[in-house]
Design a protein around this motif. Sequence first.
Motif, PDB file in Angstrom:
ATOM      1  N   SER A 255      -3.547 -31.258  -2.060  1.00  0.00           N
ATOM      2  CA  SER A 255      -4.362 -30.089  -2.338  1.00  0.00           C
ATOM      3  C   SER A 255      -4.874 -29.487  -1.032  1.00  0.00           C
ATOM      4  N   LYS A 256      -4.799 -28.177  -0.928  1.00  0.00           N
ATOM      5  CA  LYS A 256      -5.254 -27.501   0.276  1.00  0.00           C
ATOM      6  C   LYS A 256      -6.772 -27.298   0.250  1.00  0.00           C
ATOM      7  N   THR A 257      -7.337 -27.097  -0.933  1.00  0.00           N
ATOM      8  CA  THR A 257      -8.753 -26.777  -1.038  1.00  0.00           C
ATOM      9  C   THR A 257      -9.640 -28.008  -1.146  1.00  0.00           C
ATOM     10  N   ASN A 258      -9.130 -29.088  -1.716  1.00  0.00           N
ATOM     11  CA  ASN A 258      -9.878 -30.341  -1.800  1.00  0.00           C
ATOM     12  C   ASN A 258      -8.864 -31.467  -1.940  1.00  0.00           C
ATOM     13  N   ASN A 259      -9.313 -32.679  -2.005  1.00  0.00           N
ATOM     14  CA  ASN A 259      -8.392 -33.816  -2.055  1.00  0.00           C
ATOM     15  C   ASN A 259      -8.277 -34.387  -3.459  1.00  0.00           C
ATOM     16  N   ASP A 260      -8.229 -33.529  -4.492  1.00  0.00           N
ATOM     17  CA  ASP A 260      -8.179 -34.041  -5.860  1.00  0.00           C
ATOM     18  C   ASP A 260      -6.791 -34.487  -6.296  1.00  0.00           C
ATOM     19  N   TRP A 261      -5.743 -34.139  -5.534  1.00  0.00           N
ATOM     20  CA  TRP A 261      -4.398 -34.644  -5.855  1.00  0.00           C
ATOM     21  C   TRP A 261      -3.572 -34.746  -4.576  1.00  0.00           C
ATOM     22  N   GLN A 262      -2.612 -35.629  -4.622  1.00  0.00           N
ATOM     23  CA  GLN A 262      -1.691 -35.814  -3.496  1.00  0.00           C
ATOM     24  C   GLN A 262      -0.409 -36.430  -4.033  1.00  0.00           C
ATOM     25  N   VAL A 263       0.716 -36.094  -3.431  1.00  0.00           N
ATOM     26  CA  VAL A 263       2.019 -36.594  -3.850  1.00  0.00           C
ATOM     27  C   VAL A 263       2.770 -37.104  -2.627  1.00  0.00           C
ATOM     28  N   GLU A 264       3.353 -38.295  -2.742  1.00  0.00           N
ATOM     29  CA  GLU A 264       4.225 -38.850  -1.711  1.00  0.00           C
ATOM     30  C   GLU A 264       5.509 -39.288  -2.401  1.00  0.00           C
ATOM     31  N   LEU A 265       6.601 -38.589  -2.127  1.00  0.00           N
ATOM     32  CA  LEU A 265       7.864 -38.852  -2.813  1.00  0.00           C
ATOM     33  C   LEU A 265       8.983 -39.108  -1.825  1.00  0.00           C
ATOM     34  N   GLU A 266       9.916 -39.959  -2.221  1.00  0.00           N
ATOM     35  CA  GLU A 266      11.163 -40.161  -1.497  1.00  0.00           C
ATOM     36  C   GLU A 266      12.291 -39.818  -2.452  1.00  0.00           C
ATOM     37  N   LEU A 267      13.131 -38.890  -2.059  1.00  0.00           N
ATOM     38  CA  LEU A 267      14.265 -38.446  -2.866  1.00  0.00           C
ATOM     39  C   LEU A 267      15.542 -38.883  -2.168  1.00  0.00           C
ATOM     40  N   THR A 268      16.419 -39.598  -2.892  1.00  0.00           N
ATOM     41  CA  THR A 268      17.646 -40.134  -2.302  1.00  0.00           C
ATOM     42  C   THR A 268      18.835 -39.795  -3.191  1.00  0.00           C
ATOM     43  N   SER A 269      19.932 -39.393  -2.566  1.00  0.00           N
ATOM     44  CA  SER A 269      21.154 -39.105  -3.313  1.00  0.00           C
ATOM     45  C   SER A 269      22.366 -39.597  -2.536  1.00  0.00           C
ATOM     46  N   ASN A 270      23.313 -40.181  -3.254  1.00  0.00           N
ATOM     47  CA  ASN A 270      24.592 -40.573  -2.668  1.00  0.00           C
ATOM     48  C   ASN A 270      25.688 -39.559  -2.983  1.00  0.00           C
ATOM     49  N   GLU A 271      25.328 -38.497  -3.658  1.00  0.00           N
ATOM     50  CA  GLU A 271      26.300 -37.491  -4.087  1.00  0.00           C
ATOM     51  C   GLU A 271      26.290 -36.289  -3.154  1.00  0.00           C
ATOM     52  N   ASP A 272      27.435 -35.632  -3.039  1.00  0.00           N
ATOM     53  CA  ASP A 272      27.537 -34.391  -2.291  1.00  0.00           C
ATOM     54  C   ASP A 272      26.894 -33.259  -3.078  1.00  0.00           C
TER      55      ASP A 272
ATOM     56  N   PHE B 133      -1.467 -39.283  -6.435  1.00  0.00           N
ATOM     57  CA  PHE B 133      -2.911 -39.498  -6.502  1.00  0.00           C
ATOM     58  C   PHE B 133      -3.494 -38.444  -7.421  1.00  0.00           C
ATOM     59  N   TRP B 134      -4.108 -38.870  -8.519  1.00  0.00           N
ATOM     60  CA  TRP B 134      -4.653 -37.949  -9.508  1.00  0.00           C
ATOM     61  C   TRP B 134      -5.858 -38.603 -10.174  1.00  0.00           C
ATOM     62  N   GLN B 135      -6.917 -37.868 -10.315  1.00  0.00           N
ATOM     63  CA  GLN B 135      -8.154 -38.340 -10.938  1.00  0.00           C
ATOM     64  C   GLN B 135      -8.643 -39.644 -10.311  1.00  0.00           C
ATOM     65  N   GLY B 136      -8.589 -39.706  -8.973  1.00  0.00           N
ATOM     66  CA  GLY B 136      -9.134 -40.828  -8.240  1.00  0.00           C
ATOM     67  C   GLY B 136      -8.285 -42.080  -8.184  1.00  0.00           C
ATOM     68  N   GLN B 137      -7.042 -42.021  -8.651  1.00  0.00           N
ATOM     69  CA  GLN B 137      -6.190 -43.208  -8.672  1.00  0.00           C
ATOM     70  C   GLN B 137      -4.780 -42.878  -8.183  1.00  0.00           C
ATOM     71  N   TRP B 138      -4.160 -43.846  -7.493  1.00  0.00           N
ATOM     72  CA  TRP B 138      -2.757 -43.753  -7.127  1.00  0.00           C
ATOM     73  C   TRP B 138      -1.925 -44.340  -8.259  1.00  0.00           C
TER      74      TRP B 138
END
Length: 103
Positions: free
Chosen positions: A30-47, A82-87
Motif C-alpha cells: 500500500s502506498k498510503t498506509n501499510n494495511d496490505w503487502q504482497v510478496e510473490l514468486e512466479l515461475t514458469s518452465n514454458e515458453d 499481508f492482510w488485516q495484520g497477518q501474513w
Amino acid sequence: LHRHLINQTTIKNQPTSNHPKTTTKTTAKSKTNNDWQVELELTSNEDFFLQGDNGYSRKHPTLDIASHYYSQPFIDVTGQVFWQGQWQKVTGKAWFDREWASQ
C-alpha cells in the motif's frame, strides 16, 4: 481507491534442457498506509505462446486492424500476503497476457 507501489521486480532466467525457466519476484505494498503487502514468486518452465500468426492477430476480415498478442500460461505462484495484520502463505497458478493493437 487503493493505490499501490511495486517496490521490486526481479526477473531471472535459468535455462533447462528444452525450455528457459523464468522466475519473477515481485513485492507490492500500500502506498498510503501499510494495511496490505504482497510478496510473490512466479515461475514458469514454458515458453511464451504467440497468439494468431506468430504473435500477429487480425481483428477484422477487411479492415487493417490487428494486434500483437502473446501469453505466458501455467505460471506457478508462491508467496505471502499481508492482510488485516497477518501474513498468509499463498500458492496457485497464474496466466499472463500482453496485447497491443494497431488502432
